[in-house]
Design a protein around this motif. Structure first.
Motif, PDB file in Angstrom:
ATOM      1  N   THR A  19      12.666  23.562 -31.000  1.00 52.15           N
ATOM      2  CA  THR A  19      13.783  23.109 -31.830  1.00 52.15           C
ATOM      3  C   THR A  19      14.214  21.731 -31.329  1.00 52.15           C
ATOM      4  OG1 THR A  19      15.340  24.250 -30.357  1.00 52.15           O
ATOM      5  CG2 THR A  19      14.646  25.433 -32.335  1.00 52.15           C
ATOM      6  N   ALA A  20      15.064  21.064 -32.120  1.00 50.58           N
ATOM      7  CA  ALA A  20      15.500  19.726 -31.735  1.00 50.58           C
ATOM      8  C   ALA A  20      16.237  19.749 -30.393  1.00 50.58           C
ATOM      9  CB  ALA A  20      16.397  19.136 -32.831  1.00 50.58           C
ATOM     10  N   GLU A  21      17.085  20.737 -30.205  1.00 52.63           N
ATOM     11  CA  GLU A  21      17.806  20.874 -28.944  1.00 52.63           C
ATOM     12  C   GLU A  21      17.173  21.977 -28.100  1.00 52.63           C
ATOM     13  OE1 GLU A  21      22.273  19.934 -28.875  1.00 52.63           O
ATOM     14  OE2 GLU A  21      22.022  21.026 -30.747  1.00 52.63           O
ATOM     15  N   ASN A  22      16.912  21.663 -26.849  1.00 55.06           N
ATOM     16  CA  ASN A  22      16.257  22.613 -25.945  1.00 55.06           C
ATOM     17  C   ASN A  22      17.317  23.513 -25.298  1.00 55.06           C
ATOM     18  OD1 ASN A  22      14.006  23.699 -24.526  1.00 55.06           O
ATOM     19  ND2 ASN A  22      14.529  22.452 -22.740  1.00 55.06           N
ATOM     20  N   LEU A  23      17.779  24.500 -26.057  1.00 58.60           N
ATOM     21  CA  LEU A  23      18.845  25.389 -25.597  1.00 58.60           C
ATOM     22  C   LEU A  23      18.304  26.793 -25.352  1.00 58.60           C
ATOM     23  CD1 LEU A  23      21.689  24.271 -28.060  1.00 58.60           C
ATOM     24  CD2 LEU A  23      21.254  23.469 -25.725  1.00 58.60           C
ATOM     25  N   VAL A  24      18.722  27.393 -24.246  1.00 66.03           N
ATOM     26  CA  VAL A  24      18.246  28.719 -23.856  1.00 66.03           C
ATOM     27  C   VAL A  24      19.210  29.793 -24.359  1.00 66.03           C
ATOM     28  CG1 VAL A  24      17.551  30.179 -21.916  1.00 66.03           C
ATOM     29  CG2 VAL A  24      17.309  27.693 -21.754  1.00 66.03           C
ATOM     30  N   TRP A  43      22.546  27.896 -23.640  1.00 68.72           N
ATOM     31  CA  TRP A  43      22.836  27.089 -22.456  1.00 68.72           C
ATOM     32  C   TRP A  43      21.786  25.988 -22.330  1.00 68.72           C
ATOM     33  CZ3 TRP A  43      27.032  28.235 -19.260  1.00 68.72           C
ATOM     34  CH2 TRP A  43      27.161  27.427 -18.123  1.00 68.72           C
ATOM     35  N   ASN A  44      22.243  24.792 -22.001  1.00 70.11           N
ATOM     36  CA  ASN A  44      21.326  23.681 -21.792  1.00 70.11           C
ATOM     37  C   ASN A  44      20.745  23.772 -20.376  1.00 70.11           C
ATOM     38  OD1 ASN A  44      20.041  21.192 -21.386  1.00 70.11           O
ATOM     39  ND2 ASN A  44      21.505  20.105 -22.665  1.00 70.11           N
ATOM     40  N   PRO A  45      19.431  23.978 -20.243  1.00 74.43           N
ATOM     41  CA  PRO A  45      18.844  24.141 -18.904  1.00 74.43           C
ATOM     42  C   PRO A  45      18.918  22.877 -18.055  1.00 74.43           C
ATOM     43  CG  PRO A  45      17.122  23.943 -20.555  1.00 74.43           C
ATOM     44  CD  PRO A  45      18.408  24.047 -21.305  1.00 74.43           C
ATOM     45  N   SER A  46      19.260  21.747 -18.671  1.00 73.89           N
ATOM     46  CA  SER A  46      19.392  20.499 -17.928  1.00 73.89           C
ATOM     47  C   SER A  46      20.769  20.336 -17.299  1.00 73.89           C
ATOM     48  CB  SER A  46      19.100  19.298 -18.844  1.00 73.89           C
ATOM     49  OG  SER A  46      17.780  19.356 -19.347  1.00 73.89           O
ATOM     50  N   SER A  79      19.833  34.048 -13.438  1.00 74.11           N
ATOM     51  CA  SER A  79      18.576  34.776 -13.544  1.00 74.11           C
ATOM     52  C   SER A  79      17.840  34.446 -14.845  1.00 74.11           C
ATOM     53  CB  SER A  79      18.840  36.283 -13.452  1.00 74.11           C
ATOM     54  OG  SER A  79      17.662  37.022 -13.662  1.00 74.11           O
ATOM     55  N   GLN A  80      18.581  34.387 -15.960  1.00 73.24           N
ATOM     56  CA  GLN A  80      17.953  34.096 -17.248  1.00 73.24           C
ATOM     57  C   GLN A  80      17.473  32.645 -17.325  1.00 73.24           C
ATOM     58  OE1 GLN A  80      19.958  36.101 -20.762  1.00 73.24           O
ATOM     59  NE2 GLN A  80      21.390  36.743 -19.163  1.00 73.24           N
ATOM     60  N   LEU A  81      18.225  31.733 -16.727  1.00 80.27           N
ATOM     61  CA  LEU A  81      17.777  30.341 -16.680  1.00 80.27           C
ATOM     62  C   LEU A  81      16.532  30.202 -15.798  1.00 80.27           C
ATOM     63  CD1 LEU A  81      21.143  28.362 -16.411  1.00 80.27           C
ATOM     64  CD2 LEU A  81      19.589  28.472 -18.370  1.00 80.27           C
ATOM     65  N   ASP A  83      14.225  32.440 -15.405  1.00 86.14           N
ATOM     66  CA  ASP A  83      13.099  32.930 -16.204  1.00 86.14           C
ATOM     67  C   ASP A  83      12.588  31.827 -17.125  1.00 86.14           C
ATOM     68  OD1 ASP A  83      13.262  35.403 -15.017  1.00 86.14           O
ATOM     69  OD2 ASP A  83      14.425  36.315 -16.642  1.00 86.14           O
ATOM     70  N   PHE A  84      13.508  31.112 -17.774  1.00 86.68           N
ATOM     71  CA  PHE A  84      13.138  30.024 -18.683  1.00 86.68           C
ATOM     72  C   PHE A  84      12.442  28.904 -17.913  1.00 86.68           C
ATOM     73  CE2 PHE A  84      13.951  25.985 -20.769  1.00 86.68           C
ATOM     74  CZ  PHE A  84      13.608  26.244 -22.093  1.00 86.68           C
ATOM     75  N   ARG A  85      13.033  28.493 -16.815  1.00 86.40           N
ATOM     76  CA  ARG A  85      12.490  27.365 -16.045  1.00 86.40           C
ATOM     77  C   ARG A  85      11.123  27.680 -15.445  1.00 86.40           C
ATOM     78  NH1 ARG A  85      18.402  26.293 -13.350  1.00 86.40           N
ATOM     79  NH2 ARG A  85      19.196  24.843 -14.944  1.00 86.40           N
ATOM     80  N   ALA A  86      10.825  28.954 -15.266  1.00 89.95           N
ATOM     81  CA  ALA A  86       9.523  29.332 -14.713  1.00 89.95           C
ATOM     82  C   ALA A  86       8.381  28.942 -15.655  1.00 89.95           C
ATOM     83  CB  ALA A  86       9.482  30.836 -14.448  1.00 89.95           C
ATOM     84  N   TYR A  87       8.691  28.775 -16.945  1.00 88.54           N
ATOM     85  CA  TYR A  87       7.665  28.386 -17.911  1.00 88.54           C
ATOM     86  C   TYR A  87       7.564  26.877 -18.083  1.00 88.54           C
ATOM     87  CZ  TYR A  87       7.488  33.283 -19.365  1.00 88.54           C
ATOM     88  OH  TYR A  87       7.336  34.639 -19.383  1.00 88.54           O
ATOM     89  N   GLU A  88       8.571  26.140 -17.637  1.00 89.29           N
ATOM     90  CA  GLU A  88       8.574  24.690 -17.824  1.00 89.29           C
ATOM     91  C   GLU A  88       7.391  24.063 -17.094  1.00 89.29           C
ATOM     92  OE1 GLU A  88      13.192  23.466 -18.590  1.00 89.29           O
ATOM     93  OE2 GLU A  88      12.572  23.706 -16.508  1.00 89.29           O
TER      94      GLU A  88
END
Length: 240
Positions: A19-24, A43-46, A79-81, A83-88
């Motif tokens: 999506t345009a905004e990378n929001l988790v 949530w913005n992972p940045s 914890s959820q962030l 999980d997301f960052r593990a794929y970055e």
């Protein structure tokens, strides 16, 4: 219903929300000291990690929750962030991939059900704008419905994005051609997406084609207080 045209990505791209905004999408359901707190938001992972504790303290203060909830909320978001960052940094394949998005939500007294097709290849798509347009078109007045629709879309897109990482990894390991292995083993949703590509030829982000699929028809219903009470009692029983 149709959104703007897609940005075409033919090969693998690095993992992010499509999506345009990378929001988790973040979902909380915390029970502690006899109280329960449920919420769903993005949530913005940045964002700086210290923002999480600030958010948790503010939430606990506003909702008058026990102080111990600060730690519970903070840890769940972290914890959820994680999980997301593990794929970055990992490859994800997009290509020509159209996925079905399903909505089956109850927000306060509003019941909304819908199905539509979403172009995973469009990294300029905007779930928030789509939700606003949908609610306007359907005459939905409750301001909480739009954010709930947005979250449901983002949650499903996140799941598919993760599956796309797995597909890219399997493609490399099997050393098969990308055409044969991009999405062959992802899931029922990704398997269906390939069939839908054959049926619908378009480049837009969101399409509803009622003349071909009768099930792609939105439905909105306003529930009575008695119906809401009955549904909440049923949900409470299922949660036990």
């Amino acid at each position: 219903m149709k959104a703007s045209g897609s940005t075409n990505w033919k090969g693998p791209v690095k993992f992010r929300m499509p999506t345009a905004e990378n929001l988790v999408p973040i979902r909380l359901d915390i029970q502690f000291e006899g109280q329960r707190y449920k919420d769903a938001f993005t949530w913005n992972p940045s964002d700086a990690d210290n923002e999480i504790a600030i958010f948790a303290r503010r939430t606990v203060k506003d909702l008058k929750l026990p102080p111990a909830f600060v730690t519970q909320i903070t840890q769940s978001i972290q914890s959820q962030l994680a999980d997301f960052r593990a794929y970055e940094g990992q490859d994800m394949y997009t290509g020509e991939k159209i996925i079905p998005i399903k909505l089956d939500l109850r927000v306060n007294h509003t019941l909304i059900k819908d199905q539509f097709l979403w172009d995973l290849n469009n990294f300029e798509s905007d779930p928030e704008e789509f939700a606003r347009t949908l609610c306007k078109d359907l005459g939905v007045e409750d301001p909480e419905v739009g954010p709930a629709v947005t979250f449901a879309i983002r949650e499903q897109l996140y799941e598919i994005a993760v599956q796309s990482v797995s597909s890219a990894r399997e493609s490399r390991l099997s050393k098969k051609s990308r055409r044969g292995s991009d999405y062959g083993s992802a899931s029922k949703a990704s398997g269906l997406s390939m069939d839908l590509v054959k049926l619908f030829s378009f480049k837009s982000s969101v399409v509803r084609k009622r003349k071909d699929l009768d099930v792609y028809e939105p439905m909105v219903d306003l529930l009575t207080n008695e119906e809401v009470d009955a549904l909440e009692a049923r949900e409470e029983r299922h949660a036990r």
